[in-house]
Design a protein around this motif. Structure first.
Motif, PDB file in Angstrom:
ATOM      1  N   ARG A 135       0.829  -1.207   0.000  1.00 50.89           N
ATOM      2  CA  ARG A 135       0.000   0.000   0.000  1.00 50.89           C
ATOM      3  C   ARG A 135       0.862   1.255   0.000  1.00 50.89           C
ATOM      4  O   ARG A 135       0.533   2.251  -0.667  1.00 50.89           O
ATOM      5  N   GLU A 136       1.969   1.229   0.736  1.00 52.51           N
ATOM      6  CA  GLU A 136       2.890   2.372   0.763  1.00 52.51           C
ATOM      7  C   GLU A 136       3.468   2.628  -0.617  1.00 52.51           C
ATOM      8  O   GLU A 136       3.518   3.775  -1.086  1.00 52.51           O
ATOM      9  N   LYS A 137       3.903   1.575  -1.276  1.00 56.22           N
ATOM     10  CA  LYS A 137       4.498   1.703  -2.607  1.00 56.22           C
ATOM     11  C   LYS A 137       3.478   2.187  -3.630  1.00 56.22           C
ATOM     12  O   LYS A 137       3.791   3.006  -4.503  1.00 56.22           O
ATOM     13  N   ALA A 138       2.244   1.684  -3.522  1.00 56.65           N
ATOM     14  CA  ALA A 138       1.193   2.115  -4.447  1.00 56.65           C
ATOM     15  C   ALA A 138       0.894   3.602  -4.240  1.00 56.65           C
ATOM     16  O   ALA A 138       0.744   4.358  -5.218  1.00 56.65           O
ATOM     17  N   ALA A 139       0.835   4.035  -2.976  1.00 58.18           N
ATOM     18  CA  ALA A 139       0.559   5.446  -2.680  1.00 58.18           C
ATOM     19  C   ALA A 139       1.684   6.338  -3.198  1.00 58.18           C
ATOM     20  O   ALA A 139       1.431   7.418  -3.752  1.00 58.18           O
ATOM     21  N   GLU A 140       2.908   5.881  -3.030  1.00 59.69           N
ATOM     22  CA  GLU A 140       4.061   6.637  -3.530  1.00 59.69           C
ATOM     23  C   GLU A 140       4.004   6.800  -5.044  1.00 59.69           C
ATOM     24  O   GLU A 140       4.461   7.801  -5.591  1.00 59.69           O
ATOM     25  N   ALA A 141       3.425   5.800  -5.732  1.00 61.63           N
ATOM     26  CA  ALA A 141       3.308   5.846  -7.189  1.00 61.63           C
ATOM     27  C   ALA A 141       2.017   6.520  -7.645  1.00 61.63           C
ATOM     28  O   ALA A 141       1.756   6.632  -8.845  1.00 61.63           O
ATOM     29  N   GLY A 142       1.218   6.970  -6.675  1.00 63.34           N
ATOM     30  CA  GLY A 142      -0.039   7.629  -7.007  1.00 63.34           C
ATOM     31  C   GLY A 142      -1.096   6.686  -7.539  1.00 63.34           C
ATOM     32  O   GLY A 142      -1.962   7.090  -8.322  1.00 63.34           O
ATOM     33  N   LEU A 143      -1.055   5.435  -7.079  1.00 62.85           N
ATOM     34  CA  LEU A 143      -1.983   4.419  -7.571  1.00 62.85           C
ATOM     35  C   LEU A 143      -2.952   3.982  -6.482  1.00 62.85           C
ATOM     36  O   LEU A 143      -2.594   3.928  -5.300  1.00 62.85           O
TER      37      LEU A 143
END
Length: 255
Positions: free
Chosen positions: A80-88
């Motif tokens: 979830r952190e990585k997705a948020a960082e990618a704006g997804l």
């Protein structure tokens, strides 16, 4: 109740997991998936054992609709952190692959890098993962997964393989491998330092499968098309014939 080794392993291991050598082939693997999906962005895809979301995130970047399921809340937190960082925005859910709870909701499913299957302590549990994944799929859906190649330990030492492929300064060390040809399971000791710096020593065992076993299991679940290839890190391809040198096999099947 005592945790199974795969539960203890992924309790606090997300960042270290992303640094493992076997997680570095995401782009090439998703290139293959996209080709198998025919570039159809309308597909609803289920990522079983999604871990830190590397395939789900890359496919979402390419315009696909992906739902990720994993047993480890820690791995999902990182996803979830990585997705948020990618704006997804990606639907990451905690769940057990043996009981996904879906009924004909997905157009395709992936289960890569031993995403649950082959890690379970009994053959019945492993089969339940295949059964649950199948139930989640619509008729005509593709199911693409990797698993450990039973042909490999017939000709090669699994302990030597781990010694040669594990980086000396990497987060995980594996030793004491003892392969049981009666059960097709490799028993080993895995040592690692988790994300908090805690040292873990885990007694692990994983199930290797013969191509004929996978074919039979999938046929028993009603799959009409079954193809098995050698799984090469970041280079999935139908051109790679499965051999005794392949540590993993790549399975592409269709309901």
């Amino acid at each position: 109740m005592k945790k199974q080794w795969y539960e203890a392993l992924f309790e606090n291991y997300a960042k270290k997991y992303d640094s493992e050598s076997f997680t570095q082939g995401t782009i090439g693997e998703c290139d293959f998936l996209e080709k198998e999906f025919g570039g159809d962005k309308s597909l609803r895809i289920l990522d079983i054992g999604c871990g830190t979301g590397r395939h789900a995130i890359e496919l979402t970047k390419r315009g696909y609709n992906v739902t990720g399921i994993d047993l480890s809340e820690n791995q999902l937190m990182r996803a979830r952190e990585k997705a948020a960082e990618a704006g997804l925005k990606i639907d990451f859910r905690q769940g057990d692959a043996r009981d996904l709870g879906f009924d004909g909701e997905f157009d395709a499913a992936i289960m890569l890098c031993e995403g649950g299957f082959s890690l379970m302590e009994t053959d019945e549990m492993n089969f339940q993962i295949l059964k649950s994944a199948t139930q989640a799929l619509r008729p005509g859906a593709k199911f693409i997964f990797t698993t450990l190649n039973g042909l490999f330990p017939l000709f090669h030492s699994t302990e030597k393989f781990y010694e040669e492929t594990t980086e000396s300064d990497g987060p995980t060390k594996c030793h004491g491998c003892k392969f049981d040809f009666m059960t097709m399971r490799d028993h080993n000791i895995t040592e690692l330092e988790d994300d908090s710096g805690k040292l873990l020593t885990l007694t692990c065992n994983e199930r290797y499968y013969m191509p004929s076993e996978i074919t039979w299991l999938l046929k028993s679940l009603g799959y009409k098309e079954i193809a098995i290839f050698g799984a090469r890190l970041g280079e999935f391809s139908r051109e790679h014939k499965l051999t005794t040198k392949d540590f993993e096999m790549l399975v592409v099947t269709k309901k």
